[in-house]
Design a protein around this motif. Structure first.
Motif, PDB file in Angstrom:
ATOM      1  N   MET A   1       0.853  -1.182   0.000  1.00 33.02           N
ATOM      2  CA  MET A   1       0.000   0.000   0.000  1.00 33.02           C
ATOM      3  C   MET A   1       0.895   1.239   0.000  1.00 33.02           C
ATOM      4  O   MET A   1       1.788   1.359   0.817  1.00 33.02           O
ATOM      5  N   PHE A   2       0.631   2.129  -0.942  1.00 36.90           N
ATOM      6  CA  PHE A   2       1.396   3.364  -1.058  1.00 36.90           C
ATOM      7  C   PHE A   2       0.828   4.438  -0.135  1.00 36.90           C
ATOM      8  O   PHE A   2      -0.387   4.488   0.083  1.00 36.90           O
ATOM      9  N   THR A   3       1.680   5.302   0.363  1.00 35.12           N
ATOM     10  CA  THR A   3       1.229   6.451   1.146  1.00 35.12           C
ATOM     11  C   THR A   3       0.760   7.537   0.184  1.00 35.12           C
ATOM     12  O   THR A   3       1.068   7.502  -1.016  1.00 35.12           O
ATOM     13  N   ILE A   4       0.070   8.534   0.706  1.00 30.61           N
ATOM     14  CA  ILE A   4      -0.409   9.618  -0.142  1.00 30.61           C
ATOM     15  C   ILE A   4       0.762  10.398  -0.743  1.00 30.61           C
ATOM     16  O   ILE A   4       0.696  10.843  -1.888  1.00 30.61           O
ATOM     17  N   GLU A   5       1.859  10.520  -0.015  1.00 30.60           N
ATOM     18  CA  GLU A   5       3.047  11.205  -0.552  1.00 30.60           C
ATOM     19  C   GLU A   5       3.671  10.411  -1.700  1.00 30.60           C
ATOM     20  O   GLU A   5       4.094  10.987  -2.693  1.00 30.60           O
ATOM     21  N   GLU A   6       3.721   9.096  -1.556  1.00 25.08           N
ATOM     22  CA  GLU A   6       4.245   8.258  -2.638  1.00 25.08           C
ATOM     23  C   GLU A   6       3.348   8.343  -3.876  1.00 25.08           C
ATOM     24  O   GLU A   6       3.833   8.422  -5.003  1.00 25.08           O
ATOM     25  N   ILE A   7       2.034   8.355  -3.643  1.00 22.49           N
ATOM     26  CA  ILE A   7       1.090   8.474  -4.758  1.00 22.49           C
ATOM     27  C   ILE A   7       1.285   9.806  -5.463  1.00 22.49           C
ATOM     28  O   ILE A   7       1.314   9.870  -6.693  1.00 22.49           O
ATOM     29  N   LYS A   8       1.428  10.851  -4.702  1.00 21.91           N
ATOM     30  CA  LYS A   8       1.648  12.186  -5.270  1.00 21.91           C
ATOM     31  C   LYS A   8       2.893  12.181  -6.156  1.00 21.91           C
ATOM     32  O   LYS A   8       2.872  12.698  -7.277  1.00 21.91           O
ATOM     33  N   ASN A   9       3.971  11.594  -5.668  1.00 19.89           N
ATOM     34  CA  ASN A   9       5.208  11.511  -6.460  1.00 19.89           C
ATOM     35  C   ASN A   9       5.009  10.703  -7.742  1.00 19.89           C
ATOM     36  O   ASN A   9       5.520  11.076  -8.806  1.00 19.89           O
ATOM     37  N   ILE A  10       4.271   9.617  -7.659  1.00 23.65           N
ATOM     38  CA  ILE A  10       3.986   8.792  -8.835  1.00 23.65           C
ATOM     39  C   ILE A  10       3.171   9.592  -9.848  1.00 23.65           C
ATOM     40  O   ILE A  10       3.477   9.600 -11.045  1.00 23.65           O
ATOM     41  N   VAL A  11       2.142  10.276  -9.374  1.00 23.02           N
ATOM     42  CA  VAL A  11       1.282  11.067 -10.265  1.00 23.02           C
ATOM     43  C   VAL A  11       2.091  12.145 -10.971  1.00 23.02           C
ATOM     44  O   VAL A  11       1.988  12.326 -12.191  1.00 23.02           O
ATOM     45  N   PHE A  12       2.940  12.861 -10.229  1.00 24.50           N
ATOM     46  CA  PHE A  12       3.746  13.917 -10.843  1.00 24.50           C
ATOM     47  C   PHE A  12       4.760  13.344 -11.834  1.00 24.50           C
ATOM     48  O   PHE A  12       5.001  13.926 -12.894  1.00 24.50           O
ATOM     49  N   LYS A  13       5.327  12.193 -11.511  1.00 22.11           N
ATOM     50  CA  LYS A  13       6.286  11.563 -12.423  1.00 22.11           C
ATOM     51  C   LYS A  13       5.593  11.154 -13.720  1.00 22.11           C
ATOM     52  O   LYS A  13       6.101  11.411 -14.820  1.00 22.11           O
ATOM     53  N   LEU A  14       4.421  10.533 -13.610  1.00 14.56           N
ATOM     54  CA  LEU A  14       3.677  10.126 -14.802  1.00 14.56           C
ATOM     55  C   LEU A  14       3.193  11.337 -15.592  1.00 14.56           C
ATOM     56  O   LEU A  14       3.233  11.344 -16.818  1.00 14.56           O
ATOM     57  N   GLY A  15       2.741  12.353 -14.890  1.00 17.61           N
ATOM     58  CA  GLY A  15       2.297  13.569 -15.562  1.00 17.61           C
ATOM     59  C   GLY A  15       3.417  14.231 -16.335  1.00 17.61           C
ATOM     60  O   GLY A  15       3.225  14.733 -17.449  1.00 17.61           O
ATOM     61  N   ASN A  16       4.611  14.192 -15.758  1.00 10.88           N
ATOM     62  CA  ASN A  16       5.776  14.763 -16.429  1.00 10.88           C
ATOM     63  C   ASN A  16       6.057  14.045 -17.746  1.00 10.88           C
ATOM     64  O   ASN A  16       6.497  14.657 -18.707  1.00 10.88           O
ATOM     65  N   GLN A  17       5.766  12.752 -17.791  1.00 17.63           N
ATOM     66  CA  GLN A  17       5.989  11.959 -19.003  1.00 17.63           C
ATOM     67  C   GLN A  17       5.135  12.439 -20.174  1.00 17.63           C
ATOM     68  O   GLN A  17       5.490  12.215 -21.326  1.00 17.63           O
ATOM     69  N   ILE A  18       4.013  13.089 -19.869  1.00 14.56           N
ATOM     70  CA  ILE A  18       3.147  13.593 -20.940  1.00 14.56           C
ATOM     71  C   ILE A  18       3.175  15.118 -21.013  1.00 14.56           C
ATOM     72  O   ILE A  18       2.323  15.733 -21.658  1.00 14.56           O
ATOM     73  N   GLY A  19       4.144  15.715 -20.348  1.00 15.86           N
ATOM     74  CA  GLY A  19       4.346  17.153 -20.475  1.00 15.86           C
ATOM     75  C   GLY A  19       3.622  18.034 -19.482  1.00 15.86           C
ATOM     76  O   GLY A  19       3.595  19.253 -19.654  1.00 15.86           O
ATOM     77  N   LEU A  20       3.053  17.471 -18.438  1.00 20.50           N
ATOM     78  CA  LEU A  20       2.384  18.281 -17.425  1.00 20.50           C
ATOM     79  C   LEU A  20       3.404  18.858 -16.450  1.00 20.50           C
ATOM     80  O   LEU A  20       4.258  18.128 -15.955  1.00 20.50           O
ATOM     81  N   GLU A  21       3.271  20.139 -16.176  1.00 18.03           N
ATOM     82  CA  GLU A  21       4.106  20.782 -15.164  1.00 18.03           C
ATOM     83  C   GLU A  21       3.558  20.435 -13.781  1.00 18.03           C
ATOM     84  O   GLU A  21       2.365  20.133 -13.631  1.00 18.03           O
TER      85      GLU A  21
END
Length: 137
Positions: A1-21
């Protein structure tokens, strides 16, 4: 189970892959408690479950809970890629064809960059839409 901070980091990393700041308004809000925001999408973790909640003017529009983080990531990025694909379609409009052709093609391309499994899931949803409302071109 991921923590909310880990999820946030995953979301930002994936978003960066498609060009989201990192400051993009297309990202959800991350809550450490089940108290979600009145407007927009919030993600939180509670009782070994991940939660995706979409609120509009204090009313819940969608609540997904799952023990599979991919279910939550899919919802986050289906929404974000939809907005990006709509913008792309407006810039590349073909007056001779249904706007959804360009929009969905772009969305599927973006989803593939995040998780190839998301593409098949979205294709199924698109096929369901087209069964009711076929292309008009």
């Amino acid at each position: 189970m991921f923590t909310i901070e880990e999820i946030k980091n995953i979301v930002f990393k994936l978003g960066n892959q498609i060009g989201l700041e990192t400051d993009s308004g297309l990202y959800p809000m991350f809550s450490k408690t089940p108290d979600v925001f009145n407007d927009g999408v919030s993600i939180y973790v509670d009782n070994s479950m991940y939660h995706y909640v979409n609120m509009s003017q204090g009313n819940m529009r969608k609540h997904i809970e799952s023990n599979n983080l991919d279910d939550i990531m899919y919802e986050v990025f289906k929404s974000a890629t939809s907005v990006l694909a709509q913008k792309y379609e407006l810039e590349h409009r073909d007056e001779e064809s249904d706007f959804r052709r360009i929009m969905w093609k772009k969305q599927l391309t973006l989803l593939k960059e995040i998780n190839p499994n998301f593409v098949e899931r979205r294709k199924k949803e698109i096929d369901d839409i087209l069964a009711i409302s076929p292309y008009r071109d």
